[in-house]
Design an enzyme around this catalytic site. Structure first.
Site, PDB file in Angstrom:
ATOM      1  N   ASP A  17       0.928  -1.351   0.222  1.00 44.78           N
ATOM      2  CA  ASP A  17      -0.175   0.310   0.359  1.00 44.78           C
ATOM      3  C   ASP A  17       0.686   1.311  -0.222  1.00 44.78           C
ATOM      4  OD1 ASP A  17      -1.321  -2.515   1.221  1.00 44.78           O
ATOM      5  OD2 ASP A  17      -2.744  -1.050   1.275  1.00 44.78           O
ATOM      6  N   ARG A  97      -0.330   2.577  16.507  1.00 42.13           N
ATOM      7  CA  ARG A  97      -0.654   3.712  15.601  1.00 42.13           C
ATOM      8  C   ARG A  97      -0.272   5.043  16.537  1.00 42.13           C
ATOM      9  NH1 ARG A  97       0.232   0.388  12.458  1.00 42.13           N
ATOM     10  NH2 ARG A  97      -0.811  -0.971  10.792  1.00 42.13           N
ATOM     11  N   ASP A 126      -7.221   1.658  11.719  1.00 45.30           N
ATOM     12  CA  ASP A 126      -6.683   2.176  11.632  1.00 45.30           C
ATOM     13  C   ASP A 126      -6.629   3.784  11.070  1.00 45.30           C
ATOM     14  OD1 ASP A 126      -4.576   0.451  12.478  1.00 45.30           O
ATOM     15  OD2 ASP A 126      -4.156  -0.162  11.199  1.00 45.30           O
ATOM     16  N   SER A 178      -2.712  -8.870   4.672  1.00 45.30           N
ATOM     17  CA  SER A 178      -2.526  -8.198   4.941  1.00 45.30           C
ATOM     18  C   SER A 178      -1.218  -8.793   6.741  1.00 45.30           C
ATOM     19  CB  SER A 178      -2.859  -6.591   5.617  1.00 45.30           C
ATOM     20  OG  SER A 178      -2.130  -5.809   5.917  1.00 45.30           O
TER      21      SER A 178
END
Length: 410
Positions: A17, A97, A126, A178
């Protein structure tokens, strides 16, 4: 009207990504892109990641080692709270995060960037975690979320785009799930895991040995705590990050810490995730064991009642919210005196408490014993029971008086 974007700081991982996003940002905005790589223990050679970012078009790459900060200022506070989301998830991705986003914002300020960007999907959690952090630090920052804006609709299309533009990626159409890894855990989502009936392939796991192939003899270890924080393994002191790394190694060898669950995302979608958190699993078990000795009953029950709320705040991305900070102060106050050593037994994927001791223990064998003692007077329990039963007796009497002689209501 938004000002023209000349410089963007991208939270860059080197995966599919974010590799595509560098090229896409340059094409869409004709801007400079700075790739920010946060080292939170993902186990990659970040020099290679940085080289890849430059080859893909980044004007600059900033790498920041955040492993010790991650462990001490994010993981340990969360562990002191015993935070578990929906009974199973130890929040490994969620807690990383806010730290990454905070580091990204520091780079954006230093580089005088106009905007920040991330590679989080428009369906996931996220995006919320990154952007809540951005805005809590600088409400005026411009945010570019490509998954909400660009023309691509799937990871398969990203793979095709990367091939067309010569962007090197490791994802394939055959194995498109992922992977997110950091010091605390590894998570797997998407692709072949989207069918909740399908068992994860054994070849997928990276932190843990299959329980069936784990050693045939149990392994014992001791974890020492001071005021709720783990400080040692088998008497040897470690820094926060190295302690977690060592527990990952030990737990992983014995197949500890695998979780397969369907969770409720903040955006309202159910998602299937598979996680490996060997060190975190050991720390939760050991921490609970020390708390069982050292925490007052009502303090323990009050703190436990707050765990679901605390875990939701972490999962949803509200790490820098006033309510999380308020809860943290209460929880940390309760952790004073949670000091001692827990002995754990690891065997083929399981972990059990084999012993616990503490210089601050509230447990008194001379009181708890079933043998004769001179402290506790059993006869005193009679009045205690009668007083606590009074309201129940009154309720039963009321029900009885409301019925007629044949048990029917009057």
């Amino acid at each position: 009207m938004e000002k023209k974007i000349k410089k963007v700081v991208l939270a860059y991982s080197g995966g599919l990504d974010t590799s595509v996003i560098i090229r896409w940002l340059i094409e869409r905005y004709q801007c400079e892109v700075i790739a920010f790589c946060a080292d939170v223990g993902q186990g990659e050679e970040l020099a290679a990641v940085a080289e890849k970012a430059k080859k893909t078009g980044a004007s600059k790459v900033v790498i920041t080692d955040l492993k010790e900060i991650f462990a001490k200022e994010y993981l340990f506070p969360m562990l002191r709270a015993n935070a578990v989301y929906e009974g199973s998830y130890l929040l490994g991705t969620s807690i990383a995060r806010p730290l990454i986003a905070k580091g990204q914002m520091e780079v954006a300020k230093k580089e005088k960037a106009d905007a920040v960007s991330h590679g989080a999907t428009g369906k996931g959690n996220d995006q919320v975690r990154f952007e809540l952090t951005y805005l809590s630090i600088d409400p005026s920052i411009q945010i570019i979320a490509p998954w909400r804006d660009w023309e691509f609709k799937s990871r398969s299309e990203l793979i095709a785009y990367s091939h067309q533009h010569g962007i090197p990626v490791t994802a394939t159409l055959e194995k498109p799930y992922s992977i997110d890894r950091n010091l605390f855990h590894v998570s797997y989502e998407g692709g072949i895991l989207e069918d909740p009936w399908a068992e994860p392939p054994e070849s997928m796991f990276t932190f843990t040995t299959s329980p069936q192939k784990a050693p045939d003899e149990p392994h014992y270890l001791q974890i020492g705590f001071v005021d709720g924080n783990p400080v040692s393994i088998d008497g040897k002191k470690y820094s926060p990050a190295k302690l977690i790394g060592e527990l990952n190694r030990i737990g992983g060898e014995h197949g500890v810490g695998r979780v397969d669950l369907v969770e409720n995302r903040y955006v309202g979608i159910k998602s299937r995730g598979v996680y490996e958190t060997p060190g975190g699993t050991l720390l939760h078990a050991a921490h609970r064991a020390i708390e069982s000795l050292t925490l007052d009953r009502e303090v323990l029950h009050l703190r436990d009642s707050l765990i679901p709320q605390y875990a939701r705040l972490v999962y949803y991305g509200y790490w820098f919210s006033p309510e999380r900070e308020l809860l943290q102060r209460l929880i940390d106050g309760a952790q004073e005196g949670v000091t001692g050593t827990a002995r754990l037994k690891l065997y083929k994927g399981s972990v059990t408490v084999a012993g616990r001791k503490s210089p601050r223990s509230l447990y008194r064998q001379e009181i708890s014993t079933f043998e004769k003692d001179t402290v506790y007077i059993p006869k005193d329990a009679e009045g205690f029971i009668r007083l606590n039963a009074l309201r129940l007796k009154l309720m039963a009497t009321g029900r009885k008086s409301s019925k007629g002689p044949h048990g029917k209501k009057k």
